[in-house]
Design a protein around this motif. Structure first.
Motif, PDB file in Angstrom:
ATOM      1  N   ILE A  52       0.775  -1.231   0.152  1.00 24.25           N
ATOM      2  CA  ILE A  52      -0.143   0.008   0.099  1.00 24.25           C
ATOM      3  C   ILE A  52       0.892   1.294   0.002  1.00 24.25           C
ATOM      4  N   ILE A  53       2.140   1.207   0.810  1.00 26.51           N
ATOM      5  CA  ILE A  53       2.813   2.433   1.048  1.00 26.51           C
ATOM      6  C   ILE A  53       3.472   2.566  -0.484  1.00 26.51           C
ATOM      7  N   GLY A  54       3.855   1.567  -1.270  1.00 28.58           N
ATOM      8  CA  GLY A  54       4.608   1.636  -2.488  1.00 28.58           C
ATOM      9  C   GLY A  54       3.547   2.038  -3.371  1.00 28.58           C
ATOM     10  N   GLN A  55       2.317   1.742  -3.374  1.00 34.20           N
ATOM     11  CA  GLN A  55       1.270   2.074  -4.402  1.00 34.20           C
ATOM     12  C   GLN A  55       0.842   3.675  -4.161  1.00 34.20           C
ATOM     13  N   ARG A  56       0.858   4.020  -2.895  1.00 32.03           N
ATOM     14  CA  ARG A  56       0.563   5.558  -2.488  1.00 32.03           C
ATOM     15  C   ARG A  56       1.977   6.366  -3.015  1.00 32.03           C
ATOM     16  N   LYS A  57       3.068   5.881  -3.023  1.00 29.96           N
ATOM     17  CA  LYS A  57       4.163   6.573  -3.502  1.00 29.96           C
ATOM     18  C   LYS A  57       4.138   6.613  -5.037  1.00 29.96           C
ATOM     19  N   GLU A  58       3.416   5.678  -5.608  1.00 31.52           N
ATOM     20  CA  GLU A  58       3.266   5.768  -7.088  1.00 31.52           C
ATOM     21  C   GLU A  58       2.312   6.757  -7.590  1.00 31.52           C
ATOM     22  N   VAL A  59       1.251   6.943  -6.582  1.00 32.82           N
ATOM     23  CA  VAL A  59       0.105   8.015  -6.689  1.00 32.82           C
ATOM     24  C   VAL A  59       0.794   9.305  -6.513  1.00 32.82           C
ATOM     25  N   GLU A  60       1.630   9.529  -5.676  1.00 35.17           N
ATOM     26  CA  GLU A  60       2.044  10.614  -5.505  1.00 35.17           C
ATOM     27  C   GLU A  60       3.084  11.171  -6.504  1.00 35.17           C
ATOM     28  N   LYS A  61       3.818  10.198  -7.326  1.00 35.21           N
ATOM     29  CA  LYS A  61       4.573  10.535  -8.444  1.00 35.21           C
ATOM     30  C   LYS A  61       3.687  10.903  -9.650  1.00 35.21           C
ATOM     31  N   LEU A  62       2.462  10.079  -9.492  1.00 39.01           N
ATOM     32  CA  LEU A  62       1.580  10.384 -10.722  1.00 39.01           C
ATOM     33  C   LEU A  62       0.891  11.861 -10.478  1.00 39.01           C
ATOM     34  N   ALA A 170      -6.875   4.233 -12.426  1.00 41.80           N
ATOM     35  CA  ALA A 170      -6.389   2.587 -12.232  1.00 41.80           C
ATOM     36  C   ALA A 170      -5.420   2.662 -11.076  1.00 41.80           C
ATOM     37  N   GLN A 171      -4.831   3.594 -10.490  1.00 37.21           N
ATOM     38  CA  GLN A 171      -3.981   3.688  -9.288  1.00 37.21           C
ATOM     39  C   GLN A 171      -5.021   3.823  -8.239  1.00 37.21           C
ATOM     40  N   ARG A 172      -6.190   4.476  -8.394  1.00 30.40           N
ATOM     41  CA  ARG A 172      -7.159   4.709  -7.464  1.00 30.40           C
ATOM     42  C   ARG A 172      -7.666   3.306  -7.216  1.00 30.40           C
ATOM     43  N   LYS A 173      -7.968   2.538  -8.242  1.00 32.71           N
ATOM     44  CA  LYS A 173      -8.797   1.349  -8.266  1.00 32.71           C
ATOM     45  C   LYS A 173      -7.862   0.450  -7.235  1.00 32.71           C
ATOM     46  N   ILE A 174      -6.476   0.456  -7.692  1.00 31.23           N
ATOM     47  CA  ILE A 174      -5.716  -0.539  -7.043  1.00 31.23           C
ATOM     48  C   ILE A 174      -5.639  -0.135  -5.385  1.00 31.23           C
ATOM     49  N   LEU A 175      -5.342   1.149  -5.033  1.00 25.45           N
ATOM     50  CA  LEU A 175      -5.567   1.557  -3.706  1.00 25.45           C
ATOM     51  C   LEU A 175      -6.710   0.797  -2.992  1.00 25.45           C
TER      52      LEU A 175
END
Length: 230
Positions: A52-62, A170-175
């Motif tokens: 989850i932390i990794g995915q949130r970092k991806e969202v921040e990058k996005l 897509a990122q939001r769905k993953i989270l």
């Protein structure tokens, strides 16, 4: 008579002790299984939390990328506004040249300039015109180029924005999926811990009962021994 009664009572207590010990063994087996399940779930939740932390970092990058793209969009929109202002300034002259072409019967030239679908196609058609025709239609050609530029910018903006929106969705769905899974596992862990708490309490109660029965047996065996001596 007294020893016989004591022996019978001791035998009954021995039965209760055996049942209690059996219950304790079964309960401890369940506790061990549940503790193993809880440990496995905790490990799974920790791994999931890292993901989850990794995915949130991806969202921040996005989000940073989206902000940069939106800045570029504003720049391009300003460029489009300036281009349209240019078009507005030459529109009357371009219209006059288009009307003159049409009235002169140069419909091929008119169609070639008006119906071009891209800048490259427009440039190719312009190259095929004679020098005189180019001079007579210079403003119309410029207007066409500006129009094509505006359309190209709009397509680029639309495609880029659409792509980023899709990626963000897509990122939001993953989270959302990860959060849902984390919540389910945390709920299961809480359920297990609650169950373990009740079972440990039951274990303590059975251990006390075991100790009480053992003490009773010992006391009655002592009384029986004393009575036998008497």
């Amino acid at each position: 008579l007294i020893p016989a009664a004591a022996g019978t009572t001791a035998g009954s207590a021995q039965d209760r002790l055996a049942r209690t010990e059996e219950q304790l063994d079964q309960l401890r087996d369940r506790i061990e299984r549940h503790e193993s399940e809880a440990k496995s779930l905790k490990s799974s939740i920790e791994k999931l939390n890292d993901e989850i932390i990794g995915q949130r970092k991806e969202v921040e990058k996005l989000n940073a990328e989206i902000a940069e793209i939106e800045s570029r969009l504003r720049t391009v929109e300003a460029r489009i506004a300036r281009t349209r202002a240019q078009m507005d300034r030459i529109e009357d002259t371009a219209t006059e040249q288009a009307v003159a072409l049409y009235k002169s019967g140069a419909t091929d030239t008119f169609d070639a300039l008006i119906n071009s679908r891209s800048l490259s196609e427009l440039d190719s058609r312009v190259e095929m015109l004679g020098i005189a025709a180019q001079q007579n239609t210079s403003t119309l050609i410029q207007y066409g180029r500006l129009k094509m530029e505006v359309q190209a910018h709009h397509r680029e903006l639309f495609d880029t924005k659409s792509e980023l929106q899709d990626a963000r969705a897509a990122q939001r769905k993953i989270l959302e999926n990860l959060d849902s899974l984390y919540a389910r596992q945390a709920e299961k862990l809480e359920e297990l811990e609650t169950k373990l708490g009740a079972e440990h309490a039951q274990e303590g109660s059975l251990e006390r009962e075991q100790a009480r029965i053992e003490q009773t047996i010992l006391e009655r065996q002592t009384l029986a021994s004393v009575a036998a001596l008497g």
